[in-house]
Enzyme design. Structure first.
Site, PDB file in Angstrom:
ATOM      1  N   CYS A 144      26.248  41.061  34.254  1.00  0.00           N
ATOM      2  CA  CYS A 144      24.799  40.213  34.318  1.00  0.00           C
ATOM      3  C   CYS A 144      23.865  40.767  35.282  1.00  0.00           C
ATOM      4  CB  CYS A 144      25.116  38.735  34.954  1.00  0.00           C
ATOM      5  SG  CYS A 144      26.483  37.933  33.778  1.00  0.00           S
ATOM      6  N   HIS A 145      24.510  41.260  36.370  1.00  0.00           N
ATOM      7  CA  HIS A 145      23.637  41.970  37.607  1.00  0.00           C
ATOM      8  C   HIS A 145      24.163  43.073  38.032  1.00  0.00           C
ATOM      9  CE1 HIS A 145      22.489  37.413  37.136  1.00  0.00           C
ATOM     10  NE2 HIS A 145      21.086  38.061  37.136  1.00  0.00           N
ATOM     11  N   HIS A 146      25.324  43.648  37.623  1.00  0.00           N
ATOM     12  CA  HIS A 146      25.762  45.013  37.895  1.00  0.00           C
ATOM     13  C   HIS A 146      26.579  45.022  39.178  1.00  0.00           C
ATOM     14  CE1 HIS A 146      23.652  46.322  34.720  1.00  0.00           C
ATOM     15  NE2 HIS A 146      22.372  45.716  35.281  1.00  0.00           N
ATOM     16  N   SER A 147      27.203  43.607  39.593  1.00  0.00           N
ATOM     17  CA  SER A 147      27.941  43.611  40.824  1.00  0.00           C
ATOM     18  C   SER A 147      29.472  44.473  40.419  1.00  0.00           C
ATOM     19  CB  SER A 147      28.259  42.447  41.527  1.00  0.00           C
ATOM     20  OG  SER A 147      27.071  41.836  41.890  1.00  0.00           O
ATOM     21  N   PRO A 199      24.536  43.294  44.099  1.00  0.00           N
ATOM     22  CA  PRO A 199      23.922  41.831  44.609  1.00  0.00           C
ATOM     23  C   PRO A 199      24.897  40.944  45.183  1.00  0.00           C
ATOM     24  CG  PRO A 199      23.148  42.377  42.431  1.00  0.00           C
ATOM     25  CD  PRO A 199      24.088  43.402  42.781  1.00  0.00           C
TER      26      PRO A 199
END
Length: 201
Positions: free
Chosen positions: A157-160, A173
């Site tokens: 989703c946000h590359h964590s 993130p």
């Protein structure tokens, strides 16, 4: 009337049929009663303990179970995955699980493997950024999101990114390590999620 012949075959049939029908009725009446002893779906969602066999989880494999309506990842970490954990420390936000995310695991899992037994990871599978469910990427090979990947979790989703102990990498993130739930081992091949080990602080 006194000389009537008794049909023994019919009598046996009626007796057997009555016993069978009665037995079925007793079982049918008992099932809801016995079921009432089990935790309800609502109780399970509210936090009733979940017991899981570990017998079929091979090294490097992950199993997902539900607890409190959350996915719980259970991973049998391979020797190679375990050996790679300390090498990731310089890349992590909180490698010893004693800083910014010390509330993310019980005291008995506040160690380098974040576990009771090093080979077994038991972790709530929710990204600490926005609550997505990250993907398990267990293979230790270069990935598009990390050329030095040593296995762990990637949130598309946000590359964590997290390592094989659910410890968050720097520069992503997500602010904290993933959560380790209360759990203990009932025996060598059975884990119970939702209950701390006996005597745990």
């Amino acid at each position: 009337m006194a000389n009537e012949v008794v049909d023994q075959g019919r009598r046996r049939f009626l007796t057997t049929t009555t016993a069978v029908v009665g037995g079925v009725g007793v079982v049918a009446a008992a099932v809801p009663f016995i079921k009432s002893w089990e935790p309800s779906a609502r109780a399970k969602a509210a936090g009733a303990p979940v017991t899981q066999s570990l017998k079929k989880i091979e090294p490097g494999q992950q199993l997902i179970v539900a607890w409190r309506s959350l996915p719980v990842f259970i991973v049998n970490r391979s020797p190679a995955q375990l050996a790679a954990l300390p090498k990731q420390d310089p890349r992590l936000v909180d490698p010893k699980s004693d800083g910014t995310s010390s509330d993310q695991q019980p005291k008995y899992a506040q160690n380098g493997t974040r576990s009771i037994k090093p080979e077994w990871l038991v972790m709530v599978g929710i990204c600490t950024h926005l609550g997505c469910v990250p993907d398990y990427v267990g293979e230790m090979k270069a990935e598009p999101f990390d050329p030095n990947w040593q296995g762990g979790y990637y949130c598309p989703c946000h590359h964590s990114r997290y390592d094989m102990a659910g410890r968050v990498y720097q520069g992503v993130p997500a602010p904290k390590n993933m959560v380790i739930p209360p759990y203990h081992f009932l025996d060598d091949t059975t884990v119970q999620i939702g209950v701390d080990p006996q005597g745990a602080a």
